[in-house]
Design an enzyme around this catalytic site. Structure first.
Site, PDB file in Angstrom:
ATOM      1  N   GLY A 286     -45.879 -61.779   6.673  1.00  0.00           N
ATOM      2  CA  GLY A 286     -44.992 -61.217   5.654  1.00  0.00           C
ATOM      3  C   GLY A 286     -45.709 -60.056   4.989  1.00  0.00           C
ATOM      4  O   GLY A 286     -46.834 -59.705   5.383  1.00  0.00           O
ATOM      5  N   SER A 287     -45.093 -59.511   3.944  1.00  0.00           N
ATOM      6  CA  SER A 287     -45.664 -58.323   3.301  1.00  0.00           C
ATOM      7  C   SER A 287     -47.088 -58.569   2.797  1.00  0.00           C
ATOM      8  O   SER A 287     -47.954 -57.708   2.921  1.00  0.00           O
ATOM      9  CB  SER A 287     -44.762 -57.902   2.136  1.00  0.00           C
ATOM     10  OG  SER A 287     -44.534 -59.030   1.284  1.00  0.00           O
TER      11      SER A 287
ATOM     12  N   GLU B 209     -49.413 -60.244   3.964  1.00  0.00           N
ATOM     13  CA  GLU B 209     -50.444 -60.342   5.019  1.00  0.00           C
ATOM     14  C   GLU B 209     -50.637 -59.012   5.738  1.00  0.00           C
ATOM     15  O   GLU B 209     -51.628 -58.838   6.446  1.00  0.00           O
ATOM     16  CB  GLU B 209     -50.070 -61.394   6.075  1.00  0.00           C
ATOM     17  CG  GLU B 209     -50.033 -62.803   5.538  1.00  0.00           C
ATOM     18  CD  GLU B 209     -48.831 -63.037   4.654  1.00  0.00           C
ATOM     19  OE1 GLU B 209     -47.729 -62.635   5.044  1.00  0.00           O
ATOM     20  OE2 GLU B 209     -49.002 -63.578   3.540  1.00  0.00           O
TER      21      GLU B 209
ATOM     22  N   GLU C 255     -43.460 -71.291  10.612  1.00  0.00           N
ATOM     23  CA  GLU C 255     -44.876 -71.579  10.366  1.00  0.00           C
ATOM     24  C   GLU C 255     -45.317 -72.912  10.953  1.00  0.00           C
ATOM     25  O   GLU C 255     -46.467 -73.082  11.368  1.00  0.00           O
ATOM     26  CB  GLU C 255     -45.168 -71.527   8.866  1.00  0.00           C
ATOM     27  CG  GLU C 255     -45.131 -70.129   8.275  1.00  0.00           C
ATOM     28  CD  GLU C 255     -43.733 -69.608   7.976  1.00  0.00           C
ATOM     29  OE1 GLU C 255     -42.740 -70.311   8.303  1.00  0.00           O
ATOM     30  OE2 GLU C 255     -43.624 -68.504   7.423  1.00  0.00           O
TER      31      GLU C 255
ATOM     32  N   HIS D 280     -47.759 -66.765   5.656  1.00  0.00           N
ATOM     33  CA  HIS D 280     -47.212 -66.025   4.517  1.00  0.00           C
ATOM     34  C   HIS D 280     -47.455 -66.868   3.265  1.00  0.00           C
ATOM     35  O   HIS D 280     -47.444 -68.097   3.326  1.00  0.00           O
ATOM     36  CB  HIS D 280     -45.715 -65.828   4.759  1.00  0.00           C
ATOM     37  CG  HIS D 280     -45.112 -64.782   3.885  1.00  0.00           C
ATOM     38  ND1 HIS D 280     -45.824 -63.722   3.385  1.00  0.00           N
ATOM     39  CD2 HIS D 280     -43.841 -64.627   3.431  1.00  0.00           C
ATOM     40  CE1 HIS D 280     -45.019 -62.968   2.665  1.00  0.00           C
ATOM     41  NE2 HIS D 280     -43.808 -63.496   2.677  1.00  0.00           N
TER      42      HIS D 280
ATOM     43  N   HIS E 253     -48.140 -99.935  12.164  1.00  0.00           N
ATOM     44  CA  HIS E 253     -46.878 -99.251  11.841  1.00  0.00           C
ATOM     45  C   HIS E 253     -45.873-100.221  11.222  1.00  0.00           C
ATOM     46  O   HIS E 253     -44.873 -99.822  10.667  1.00  0.00           O
ATOM     47  CB  HIS E 253     -46.297 -98.612  13.124  1.00  0.00           C
ATOM     48  CG  HIS E 253     -45.163 -97.664  12.871  1.00  0.00           C
ATOM     49  ND1 HIS E 253     -44.486 -97.032  13.878  1.00  0.00           N
ATOM     50  CD2 HIS E 253     -44.587 -97.240  11.725  1.00  0.00           C
ATOM     51  CE1 HIS E 253     -43.539 -96.266  13.367  1.00  0.00           C
ATOM     52  NE2 HIS E 253     -43.569 -96.374  12.061  1.00  0.00           N
TER      53      HIS E 253
ATOM     54  N   GLY F  99     -47.652 -88.970  13.459  1.00  0.00           N
ATOM     55  CA  GLY F  99     -46.268 -89.444  13.529  1.00  0.00           C
ATOM     56  C   GLY F  99     -45.268 -88.390  13.090  1.00  0.00           C
ATOM     57  O   GLY F  99     -44.076 -88.657  13.004  1.00  0.00           O
TER      58      GLY F  99
END
Ligand SMILES: Cc1ncc(C[n+]2csc(CCOP(=O)(O)OP(=O)(O)O)c2C)c(N)n1
Length: 529
Positions: free
Chosen positions: A24-25, A27, A46, A69, A276, A406
């Site tokens: 984005g701007s 970066e 991302e 970003h 789990h 998971g």
């Protein structure tokens, strides 16, 4: 020199020349004069960028670099960052930030408390106090990420920092592994030698620490059955070996039942244990001693029973190998032959005129029969995991990856990252239809980056695993979760990935053969019964 020049020189020394990201701007100043020896691997979300980096890092046994970003990008990435943390994958994650002079006035897109945002699933994070501290922060992030237990580290970088001046910084070599306490390893070796019926439980850190050979030799030396720890994210033992006992379920009482009869449980590179479902009662069979070798001090601290030794697995298992005695040891030579549970029954290849829909066991069986030699599978097909364990054995090191967290949305992009790291291998992504949709944009990256991943979607038109769990909770079916109507061939074609749909047993082999030999990525949707 500028911060940008110093950082790129440092990244080059660390061999972090592939930048996974979504820019984005904030970066863009990082990418002015992007060096020709660097490559940018774009993820269209991302979560995709981080999971691709995760696969790439794991397959290379090396850190990978991600650029996100500012606040929104880091937020989007959070599920994949959590998975990288659980996977113990070394990542150096940088994110943009607005220019320092704007920060007091809450500018557009800025990240308030940027270093806090990815916590707690980050090993270390910082927004450096001064621009000139950015190279040292990136170096520290790299070392922290690579230190055991490995994981992601994060640096927030204000956009105006890149053009400021700083001193050059050279890479150093801080130690990244820990060798276990010699006295504790000696005691563990003696206990193993005395055991009447030892069993091993192996986990992902055997693969991460490249202790495959040592683990295999130790098991053979002691004729110990080898179980895979519950929900292990990597393959750590040849699953066709005569000592291979199977996969432990993520359920306390069921684990105890499987390990019953053993007087000594040696857990290598795994937590004790990952559950789990709720369970009560003992964690190990009555009378059994347990020794855990782990690279993770936290796993050693919460281990409910026995002795835990924090160690690099390769060093730890090598110590047991050299110090445990078999020859001339009465206990070891009088051991009863190991008990190995029976293997599942074989499945016949489908007839060429079989118009019925295949089951997931047959799909796994045909992949096992037709996959190219040394191929790598990245799996995220929850309710087909048992079928995979039964009919798609992994017999070579570093040929199986799944996520330890998971969290769905990892497997598809991680397969792209593995393929980038291993262009010499066929990479197969084995995905549920529900799972595939969490990161379907990864198909675009597979094509754009020139990988030849074979994506196989096991389409049961449902969140099958959730339906199974619902029944355990006494719920007929979770509301509103009937999938269906997803056109995977269209989704793939629109992103530059050719695709074919298989609805009958008869067409399965031909579709798999075509995809496994394609020079481009290809998607095979198999509609199962
Ligand atoms: C990010 C995330 N969201 C939700 C879940 C819960 N979840 C676990 S399994 C599952 C269903 C997956 O469906 P599919 O990929 O089609 O596989 P199946 O269970 O049908 O084999 C869901 C939604 C999860 N694990 N991760």
């Amino acid at each position: 020199m500028t911060v940008r020049e110093a950082v790129y020189a440092l990244l080059r020394e660390f061999q972090l020349t592939t930048v996974f990201g979504n820019p984005g701007s904030t970066e863009l100043p990082m990418f002015r004069d992007f060096p020709a020896d660097f490559r940018y691997a774009l993820g269209l979300h991302e979560a995709v960028a981080v999971a691709m980096a995760d696969g790439y890092a794991q397959a290379r046994h090396q850190a990978a670099l991600v650029n996100l970003h500012s606040a929104v990008g880091v937020g989007n990435a959070m599920g994949s960052i959590f998975t990288a943390f659980r996977n113990q994958t070394p990542l150096v994650i940088t994110a943009g930030q607005q220019a320092r002079s704007m920060l007091p006035y809450e500018p557009f897109l800025y990240s308030d408390q940027a270093a806090q945002l990815p916590k707690p699933y980050i090993k270390w994070s910082i927004e450096p106090a001064r621009a000139e501290d950015v190279p040292a922060a990136i170096a520290r992030a790299y070392y922290v990420a690579m230190q055991a237990p490995r994981g992601p580290a994060f640096v927030s970088i204000p956009a105006d920092d890149w053009d400021r001046n700083c001193a050059p910084l050279s890479a150093r070599r801080p130690s990244t592994i820990v060798a276990g306490d010699p006295a504790m390893l000696r005691d563990a070796a003696a206990a193993l030698s005395r055991a009447r019926s030892p069993v091993f439980v192996v986990g992902a850190s055997v693969a991460r620490d490249q202790a495959w050979d040592e683990t295999l030799t130790l098991a053979e030396q002691h004729q110990a059955p080898v179980w895979v720890s519950p929900l292990s994210a990597r393959n750590s033992f040849p699953e066709d070996h005569r000592l291979f006992a199977g996969f432990l379920p993520a359920d306390r009482a069921a684990i105890v039942a499987r390990l019953n009869g053993s007087d000594f449980i040696l857990v290598l590179g795994a937590p004790v244990f990952t559950n789990h479902v709720e369970g009560v009662g003992p964690h190990v069979p009555a009378g059994a001693a347990l020794v855990q070798l782990t690279d993770d001090p936290a796993a050693a601290a919460w281990c409910p029973v026995g002795t835990s030794i924090v160690t690099n697995l390769k060093l730890g298992v090598a110590a047991l190998l050299s110090q445990s005695k078999v020859a001339g040891n009465a206990a070891a030579t009088n051991r009863a032959p190991p008990t190995i549970p029976p293997r599942p029954p074989p499945i016949a290849a489908p007839a060429l005129d079989d118009k019925t829909a295949p089951g997931d066991s047959l799909v796994m069986n045909r992949i096992a029969a037709l996959r190219p030699a040394h191929s790598i599978v990245v799996e995220e097909a929850p309710s087909s995991r048992t079928a995979m364990h039964d009919y798609l054995p992994f017999v070579e090191r570093d040929t199986f990856y799944t996520c330890a967290s998971g969290g769905l949305g990892h497997g598809l992009p991680a397969a792209v990252g593995v393929a980038l790291a291993r262009p010499d291998r066929r990479v197969i992504a084995l995905l549920g239809d529900g799972s595939a949709m969490y990161a379907i944009q990864g198909l675009w990256s597979a094509a754009a980056l020139g990988t030849a991943v074979t994506f196989i979607i096991i389409n049961n038109r449902s969140y099958g695993a959730l339906d199974e769990f619902a029944r355990q909770f006494g719920i007929a079916s979770p509301p509103g979760t009937a999938l269906g109507g997803l056109d995977f061939c269209a989704l793939a074609a629109s992103q530059g990935v050719p695709a074919v749909s298989v609805t009958e047993c008869a067409g399965l082999d031909a579709a798999l053969k075509k995809a496994f030999s394609a020079a481009t990525p290809m998607l095979v949707e198999v509609c199962i019964k």
